[in-house]
Design an enzyme around this catalytic site. Structure first.
Site, PDB file in Angstrom:
ATOM      1  N   GLY A 181      -4.836  -6.004   8.712  1.00 17.29           N
ATOM      2  CA  GLY A 181      -3.581  -5.058   8.646  1.00 17.29           C
ATOM      3  C   GLY A 181      -4.419  -3.708   8.758  1.00 17.29           C
TER       4      GLY A 181
ATOM      5  NE  ARG B 241       1.722   1.874  -3.640  1.00 21.02           N
ATOM      6  CZ  ARG B 241       1.474   2.985  -4.391  1.00 21.02           C
ATOM      7  NH1 ARG B 241       2.051   2.971  -5.472  1.00 21.02           N
ATOM      8  NH2 ARG B 241       0.631   3.774  -4.194  1.00 21.02           N
TER       9      ARG B 241
ATOM     10  CB  SER C 291      -5.625  -7.369  -2.739  1.00 20.26           C
ATOM     11  OG  SER C 291      -6.109  -7.938  -1.382  1.00 20.26           O
TER      12      SER C 291
ATOM     13  CG  HIS D 178      -6.413   1.915  -7.315  1.00 20.45           C
ATOM     14  ND1 HIS D 178      -6.489   3.218  -6.960  1.00 20.45           N
ATOM     15  CD2 HIS D 178      -6.031   1.271  -6.655  1.00 20.45           C
ATOM     16  CE1 HIS D 178      -6.208   3.294  -5.792  1.00 20.45           C
ATOM     17  NE2 HIS D 178      -5.738   2.137  -5.303  1.00 20.45           N
TER      18      HIS D 178
END
Length: 312
Positions: free
Chosen positions: A9, A82, A119, A175
């Protein structure tokens, strides 16, 4: 030297592009489950070699882990990105099984690999990778703090006019939009505390804008950011393969450090050829210690979903 990037991606492909340009390995493997995507992006990157002057070979493959055999470092970016309005925490159900499967497949062919987890939710995926593989904790590193710290420097530079490369500023903790802790009191501009250049209101604004840095970009772009994450990944990989022993904030497994146990969380770490080689103990005041405890509690609640769902 071979480096593998799982997931072609935007983030994975950008990381592979940066790694290839920096000539960090003789070969980079870009792997994805969607037919043709990794092959196409690898070919596109390869076609910049004559223009940019690098010799690293990059190969795209579709779900063929045998091609990753002998990798020294692997980057896991797999999972859904997201979307606007979605928190990193909401990704856990979908991404946990993906990350676990990827890590297990990598180890079949590269038993000595150092794994960099990207991820989301990143701290929980780092914890999952450690528990699922049983690898030594130095070989499982979560990339989140390096990105958040770069965003922190960007925000400081917007208010001070400083070059981001002249700033030393780190973010610790989880995070996540509510779990990261930008350490404004520790930030310096070439050794001078940045608090000397920022009003109290500006300091609050810098911290607040840093914490929603990823969500801000997701809202603007419509998906997760990729340029800065890709650069952060490549920078950490470089410190490993060139044994630079650079200091990053990284999500690593804690066994008493910062008064936390059995959790992966962002803390300052020296990154070298052995992975996460040393955790650095910061002198935090009571306020930041309390924030770190709260951050750990939030991340631990997400980790509990893994056991509740019998993923680990």
């Amino acid at each position: 030297m071979k480096i593998t990037v799982i997931g072609a991606g935007a983030v994975g492909a950008t990381a592979a592009d940066n790694i290839t340009r920096k000539e960090l390995a003789e070969e980079v493997i870009l792997l994805d489950i969607k037919e043709g995507v990794a092959e196409g992006k690898a070919q596109d990157i390869s076609q910049t070699a004559a223009l940019l002057g690098f010799d690293t070979k990059i190969t795209g493959v579709t779900n063929d882990y045998e091609k990753t055999a002998g990798s020294s470092v692997a980057v896991i970016t797999s999972g859904i990105p997201r979307k606007p309005g979605m928190t990193r925490e909401e990704l856990i159900g979908t991404n946990a099984n993906i990350v676990k499967s990827v890590a297990e497949n990598l180890l079949k062919y590269s038993p000595e690999v150092i794994i960099l987890v990207v991820s989301n939710p990143m701290d929980t995926m780092t914890y999952l990778t450690l528990k699922a593989t049983g690898l030594p904790k130095n070989r499982i590193i979560g990339m989140g703090g390096a990105l958040d710290s770069s965003r922190f420097k960007y925000q400081i530079s917007q208010h001070t006019g400083a070059s981001p490369s002249d700033l030393n500023a780190i973010v610790i903790g989880g995070h996540g939009d509510t779990t990261m802790i930008p350490l404004i009191k520790h930030a310096t501009w070439n050794s001078i505390p940045v608090t000397q250049f920022l009003s109290a209101q500006q300091q609050e604004q810098v911290v607040a804008d840093t914490m929603v840095g990823g969500a801000t970009l997701t809202k603007l772009i419509g998906t997760s950011a990729w340029y800065a994450p890709g650069a952060a990944i490549a920078r950490m990989v470089e410190s490993i393969v060139r044994n630079q022993k650079k200091l990053f904030t990284a999500s690593v497994y804690l066994e008493g450090e910062y008064d936390e146990q059995d959790i992966a969380l962002g803390v300052p770490v020296i990154i070298g050829k052995n992975g996460a080689e040393k955790i650095i103990a910061l002198q935090l005041d009571d306020e930041d210690k309390a924030k770190f405890r709260q951050s750990a509690e939030a991340v631990r609640s997400m980790n509990n979903v893994l056991s509740e769902s019998k993923i680990i």
